[in-house]
Write a protein that holds these residues in place. Sequence first.
Motif, short mmCIF file in Angstrom:
data_model
loop_
_atom_site.label_atom_id
_atom_site.label_comp_id
_atom_site.label_asym_id
_atom_site.label_seq_id
_atom_site.Cartn_x
_atom_site.Cartn_y
_atom_site.Cartn_z
N VAL A 59 0.84 -1.20 0.00
CA VAL A 59 0.00 0.00 0.00
C VAL A 59 0.87 1.25 0.00
O VAL A 59 0.59 2.23 -0.69
CB VAL A 59 -0.94 0.01 1.23
CG1 VAL A 59 -1.60 1.37 1.39
CG2 VAL A 59 -2.01 -1.07 1.08
N ALA A 60 1.97 1.24 0.77
CA ALA A 60 2.88 2.39 0.83
C ALA A 60 3.49 2.67 -0.54
O ALA A 60 3.53 3.81 -1.00
CB ALA A 60 3.97 2.13 1.86
N SER A 63 0.71 3.88 -3.04
CA SER A 63 0.27 5.27 -2.84
C SER A 63 1.37 6.27 -3.21
O SER A 63 1.10 7.37 -3.67
CB SER A 63 -0.16 5.48 -1.39
OG SER A 63 0.92 5.25 -0.50
N SER A 64 2.65 5.87 -3.04
CA SER A 64 3.75 6.79 -3.36
C SER A 64 3.89 6.99 -4.86
O SER A 64 4.48 7.96 -5.31
CB SER A 64 5.07 6.24 -2.79
OG SER A 64 5.45 5.06 -3.48
N SER A 66 1.47 7.62 -6.75
CA SER A 66 0.48 8.61 -7.17
C SER A 66 1.13 9.97 -7.32
O SER A 66 2.04 10.32 -6.57
CB SER A 66 -0.64 8.67 -6.11
OG SER A 66 -1.49 9.76 -6.37
N ASN A 69 1.58 12.06 -4.20
CA ASN A 69 2.44 11.59 -3.12
C ASN A 69 3.86 11.36 -3.63
O ASN A 69 4.06 10.68 -4.62
CB ASN A 69 1.92 10.28 -2.53
CG ASN A 69 0.57 10.47 -1.86
OD1 ASN A 69 0.37 11.42 -1.13
ND2 ASN A 69 -0.36 9.55 -2.13
N LYS A 73 4.68 6.44 2.72
CA LYS A 73 4.19 6.44 4.11
C LYS A 73 3.47 5.13 4.36
O LYS A 73 2.42 4.85 3.78
CB LYS A 73 3.24 7.62 4.33
CG LYS A 73 2.81 7.76 5.78
CD LYS A 73 1.95 8.99 5.98
CE LYS A 73 1.52 9.12 7.44
NZ LYS A 73 0.64 10.29 7.65
N LYS A 74 4.05 4.31 5.21
CA LYS A 74 3.49 3.00 5.51
C LYS A 74 2.32 3.13 6.47
O LYS A 74 2.44 3.73 7.54
CB LYS A 74 4.58 2.10 6.12
CG LYS A 74 4.20 0.65 6.25
CD LYS A 74 5.41 -0.15 6.69
CE LYS A 74 5.07 -1.61 6.89
NZ LYS A 74 6.26 -2.41 7.28
N PRO A 75 1.16 2.57 6.10
CA PRO A 75 0.00 2.68 6.98
C PRO A 75 0.17 1.82 8.23
O PRO A 75 0.90 0.82 8.21
CB PRO A 75 -1.15 2.16 6.11
CG PRO A 75 -0.50 1.24 5.14
CD PRO A 75 0.86 1.83 4.87
N GLU A 291 -4.75 3.40 2.75
CA GLU A 291 -3.69 4.30 3.21
C GLU A 291 -3.82 4.64 4.68
O GLU A 291 -2.83 4.98 5.34
CB GLU A 291 -3.70 5.58 2.35
CG GLU A 291 -3.31 5.33 0.90
CD GLU A 291 -3.30 6.61 0.08
OE1 GLU A 291 -3.20 7.69 0.68
OE2 GLU A 291 -3.38 6.51 -1.16
N LYS A 292 -5.04 4.57 5.23
CA LYS A 292 -5.23 4.89 6.65
C LYS A 292 -4.82 3.76 7.57
O LYS A 292 -4.29 4.00 8.66
CB LYS A 292 -6.70 5.26 6.92
CG LYS A 292 -7.12 6.58 6.31
CD LYS A 292 -8.54 6.93 6.71
CE LYS A 292 -8.94 8.29 6.15
NZ LYS A 292 -10.33 8.65 6.53
#
Length: 367
Positions: A59-60, A63-64, A66, A69, A73-75, A291-292
Amino acid sequence: MNLSIGIVGLPNVGKSTLFNALLKKQQAFVANYPFATIEPNVGIVPVPDYRLEKLADIVAKDSSASPQNDIIKKPPVIPAIVKFVDIAGLVKGAAEGEGLGNKFLSHIREADLICHVVRYFKDLDVAHVSSNPNPDSDEATINTELILADLQTLEKQQEPKKNPSTSSGQAKEDYLRWEAIKKLKEELNKGVLAKDVSLPEEEKESILNLNLLTLKPVFIIANVSENDLKNQFPENTIAVCAKIEAELAQLSEDEQKEYLKSLGLRKSGLENIIEKGYEMLGLISFLTAGEKEVRAWTIRLGSTSLMASGTIHTDFMKKFIKAEVVSFSDFVSAGGWKKSRELGKTRFEGREYIVKDGDVVEFKIGA
């Protein structure tokens, strides 16, 4: 839902040592004499699940990638949990008030299943309630006390007065319940556990609210010495060395793996206990990955996507539209939600879909 396990056994069989090791901190008072545990100790431990960290990493990275971003950032990872309840050592006569008596039997009623810690290790420096510790007789003593406690519960029930053939539906249910109670009393007096008594399904359902102790699933934890860990034990018995578990509790995760490897073991006692609990109760975990947070959720095998959504929030069931689902392996190989969708690995499922262990799910909820 979360799994709740009640730990029972005679005094000085290693319950509190095991409990402390499971929690990785000294929450239970351990001493070498009976009744060292004065109040039931409740502890929450995470369910080991290698999939969560893997999902968080993916996920980190996803999302990076994108445009919005540029920092990975690791959820946070939130595992499923197991509640362990450490019950003070029971003795012969506990159901009649001996030792610390019924006070502790009542706490077992809260658990989903019961595990008997039975002493297999030989250590003359550790006191025992009998001069000659014997696993079979120790287990039988505990079963007898649970049976006697259940008989007390059954004796308090009153026979319905109305004739079921001419009365309301409620009276018929009361009659079914009374028939089950009579059968249970007869069999329990013979030393048979309630879970082993053959009852029609309707009668079984009628007595569930009595919360009988011997109706709960049971497995045995054989507390053994290090040299006996690989011995063969009866079905529904897990061999655990409480001393090794206590040592593992002091090590880092990497050190634990190395220590277990040096002993020729694949899993810790904690992992084996939790795995057994999930198996006996028919539990699985589905996963959410955003991401949360990345999280594991415990549900019963055979649960629908609608039921699974309710474990996150009850409102989800009212506003459920559909569930987007992808298997853990496909999610990992694709590298996240975006690529899984592009490759056609995800699919939309309705409320009747049966969720599988390891499904990564995103629920679509209406306003």
